[in-house]
Design a protein around this motif. Structure first.
Motif, PDB file in Angstrom:
ATOM      1  N   ASN A 120      41.622  41.457 -40.463  1.00  0.00           N
ATOM      2  CA  ASN A 120      43.028  41.780 -40.664  1.00  0.00           C
ATOM      3  C   ASN A 120      43.437  41.760 -42.129  1.00  0.00           C
ATOM      4  O   ASN A 120      44.492  41.232 -42.487  1.00  0.00           O
ATOM      5  CB  ASN A 120      43.916  40.841 -39.844  1.00  0.00           C
ATOM      6  N   VAL A 121      42.588  42.352 -42.974  1.00  0.00           N
ATOM      7  CA  VAL A 121      42.900  42.496 -44.394  1.00  0.00           C
ATOM      8  C   VAL A 121      43.024  43.976 -44.721  1.00  0.00           C
ATOM      9  O   VAL A 121      42.493  44.826 -44.006  1.00  0.00           O
ATOM     10  CB  VAL A 121      41.817  41.851 -45.298  1.00  0.00           C
ATOM     11  N   GLN A 122      43.727  44.277 -45.786  1.00  0.00           N
ATOM     12  CA  GLN A 122      43.823  45.662 -46.220  1.00  0.00           C
ATOM     13  C   GLN A 122      42.466  46.107 -46.750  1.00  0.00           C
ATOM     14  O   GLN A 122      41.826  45.387 -47.517  1.00  0.00           O
ATOM     15  CB  GLN A 122      44.880  45.813 -47.305  1.00  0.00           C
ATOM     16  N   VAL A 123      42.025  47.277 -46.319  1.00  0.00           N
ATOM     17  CA  VAL A 123      40.765  47.840 -46.799  1.00  0.00           C
ATOM     18  C   VAL A 123      41.041  49.224 -47.374  1.00  0.00           C
ATOM     19  O   VAL A 123      42.011  49.886 -46.997  1.00  0.00           O
ATOM     20  CB  VAL A 123      39.694  47.906 -45.684  1.00  0.00           C
ATOM     21  N   TYR A 124      40.206  49.636 -48.304  1.00  0.00           N
ATOM     22  CA  TYR A 124      40.278  50.966 -48.907  1.00  0.00           C
ATOM     23  C   TYR A 124      38.986  51.685 -48.581  1.00  0.00           C
ATOM     24  O   TYR A 124      37.913  51.253 -49.007  1.00  0.00           O
ATOM     25  CB  TYR A 124      40.459  50.883 -50.417  1.00  0.00           C
ATOM     26  N   ILE A 125      39.105  52.759 -47.821  1.00  0.00           N
ATOM     27  CA  ILE A 125      37.924  53.510 -47.396  1.00  0.00           C
ATOM     28  C   ILE A 125      38.178  54.984 -47.674  1.00  0.00           C
ATOM     29  O   ILE A 125      39.167  55.547 -47.196  1.00  0.00           O
ATOM     30  CB  ILE A 125      37.626  53.286 -45.904  1.00  0.00           C
ATOM     31  N   GLY A 126      37.305  55.580 -48.440  1.00  0.00           N
ATOM     32  CA  GLY A 126      37.394  57.011 -48.700  1.00  0.00           C
ATOM     33  C   GLY A 126      38.739  57.457 -49.221  1.00  0.00           C
ATOM     34  O   GLY A 126      39.246  58.499 -48.827  1.00  0.00           O
ATOM     35  N   GLY A 127      39.331  56.662 -50.108  1.00  0.00           N
ATOM     36  CA  GLY A 127      40.596  57.021 -50.730  1.00  0.00           C
ATOM     37  C   GLY A 127      41.834  56.666 -49.936  1.00  0.00           C
ATOM     38  O   GLY A 127      42.947  56.969 -50.357  1.00  0.00           O
ATOM     39  N   ALA A 128      41.675  56.019 -48.795  1.00  0.00           N
ATOM     40  CA  ALA A 128      42.826  55.667 -47.962  1.00  0.00           C
ATOM     41  C   ALA A 128      42.948  54.154 -47.828  1.00  0.00           C
ATOM     42  O   ALA A 128      41.960  53.473 -47.552  1.00  0.00           O
ATOM     43  CB  ALA A 128      42.692  56.296 -46.580  1.00  0.00           C
ATOM     44  N   SER A 129      44.149  53.654 -48.015  1.00  0.00           N
ATOM     45  CA  SER A 129      44.403  52.243 -47.728  1.00  0.00           C
ATOM     46  C   SER A 129      44.695  52.121 -46.235  1.00  0.00           C
ATOM     47  O   SER A 129      45.393  52.961 -45.651  1.00  0.00           O
ATOM     48  CB  SER A 129      45.569  51.708 -48.556  1.00  0.00           C
ATOM     49  N   CYS A 130      44.127  51.098 -45.628  1.00  0.00           N
ATOM     50  CA  CYS A 130      44.250  50.919 -44.180  1.00  0.00           C
ATOM     51  C   CYS A 130      44.525  49.453 -43.891  1.00  0.00           C
ATOM     52  O   CYS A 130      43.893  48.563 -44.471  1.00  0.00           O
ATOM     53  CB  CYS A 130      42.957  51.323 -43.480  1.00  0.00           C
ATOM     54  N   ASN A 131      45.444  49.210 -42.976  1.00  0.00           N
ATOM     55  CA  ASN A 131      45.817  47.857 -42.585  1.00  0.00           C
ATOM     56  C   ASN A 131      45.723  47.712 -41.078  1.00  0.00           C
ATOM     57  O   ASN A 131      45.935  48.682 -40.342  1.00  0.00           O
ATOM     58  CB  ASN A 131      47.271  47.564 -42.991  1.00  0.00           C
ATOM     59  N   SER A 132      45.473  46.498 -40.622  1.00  0.00           N
ATOM     60  CA  SER A 132      45.622  46.224 -39.197  1.00  0.00           C
ATOM     61  C   SER A 132      47.059  46.570 -38.824  1.00  0.00           C
ATOM     62  O   SER A 132      47.987  46.273 -39.572  1.00  0.00           O
ATOM     63  CB  SER A 132      45.331  44.754 -38.897  1.00  0.00           C
ATOM     64  N   GLY A 133      47.225  47.240 -37.702  1.00  0.00           N
ATOM     65  CA  GLY A 133      48.545  47.680 -37.277  1.00  0.00           C
ATOM     66  C   GLY A 133      48.828  49.139 -37.596  1.00  0.00           C
ATOM     67  O   GLY A 133      49.719  49.737 -36.992  1.00  0.00           O
ATOM     68  N   ASP A 134      48.094  49.724 -38.561  1.00  0.00           N
ATOM     69  CA  ASP A 134      48.173  51.166 -38.775  1.00  0.00           C
ATOM     70  C   ASP A 134      47.504  51.842 -37.583  1.00  0.00           C
ATOM     71  O   ASP A 134      46.882  51.192 -36.744  1.00  0.00           O
ATOM     72  CB  ASP A 134      47.438  51.576 -40.058  1.00  0.00           C
ATOM     73  N   TRP A 135      47.591  53.167 -37.531  1.00  0.00           N
ATOM     74  CA  TRP A 135      46.989  53.938 -36.446  1.00  0.00           C
ATOM     75  C   TRP A 135      45.934  54.877 -37.009  1.00  0.00           C
ATOM     76  O   TRP A 135      46.146  55.494 -38.052  1.00  0.00           O
ATOM     77  CB  TRP A 135      48.061  54.732 -35.698  1.00  0.00           C
ATOM     78  N   LEU A 136      44.808  54.978 -36.321  1.00  0.00           N
ATOM     79  CA  LEU A 136      43.695  55.833 -36.714  1.00  0.00           C
ATOM     80  C   LEU A 136      43.510  56.911 -35.654  1.00  0.00           C
ATOM     81  O   LEU A 136      43.539  56.617 -34.452  1.00  0.00           O
ATOM     82  CB  LEU A 136      42.426  55.002 -36.857  1.00  0.00           C
TER      83      LEU A 136
END
Length: 163
Positions: free
Chosen positions: A128-144
């Motif tokens: 549940n930490v913010q990650v940066y993958i392929g130019g996108a910031s992603c957080n738990s609770g976002d939608w993929l």
């Protein structure tokens, strides 16, 4: 349910973030979506397993494995664990193994590549930490949202065409 990331991009455009790495499809389900749970780990899948042991409720596990090509962070047993706990998909910024078996399983799995070596088990990582993958910031609770065309991230759930 049919997910078409191209249609979502047309509809939501600038509201979306795009993961721009060349992920490959390995699971038996090519298109999947759900609320994100993040794991950050490097060559140690202890937190991947720990997370997949929890109820998925249709969520997607997004793993930032530092794009390591030296070992796999997911194999067939963890993919089956994800199915058993009702995860809709897994995205690994790194490698998986047992790809032939994973390809027969009813779950979406994307990763950069395959590698036969298993990871270490030293209990190192973060959930549940913010990650940066392929130019996108992603957080738990976002939608993929993912399909063969790519992976998009949204801060909120999107209305799908057949919802």
């Amino acid at each position: 349910m049919t997910i078409k990331t191209a249609d979502l991009c047309d509809k939501y455009g600038d509201q979306l973030r795009y993961i721009t790495l060349p992920f490959n499809d390995y699971g038996g389900v090519a298109a999947f979506y759900g609320e994100i749970v993040t794991v950050q780990c490097f060559e140690d899948n202890s937190f991947v397993k720990r997370t997949l042991e929890q109820p998925g409720n249709g969520r997607v596990l997004l793993v930032d494995g530092g794009a390591s090509m030296r070992c796999a962070l997911l194999g067939d047993m963890l993919a089956q664990l994800a199915i058993d706990h009702r995860w809709s998909g897994i995205v690994i910024n790194g490698c998986i193994r047992d790809s032939d078996i994973i390809g027969t399983l009813e779950i979406g799995v994307k990763a950069l590549a395959t590698h036969p070596r298993k990871s270490e088990k030293k209990n190192n990582g973060y959930c549940n930490v913010q990650v940066y993958i392929g130019g996108a910031s992603c957080n738990s609770g976002d939608w993929l949202y993912a399909d063969r065309d790519g992976i998009i991230i949204s801060s909120e759930a999107l209305q799908l065409a057949n919802d």
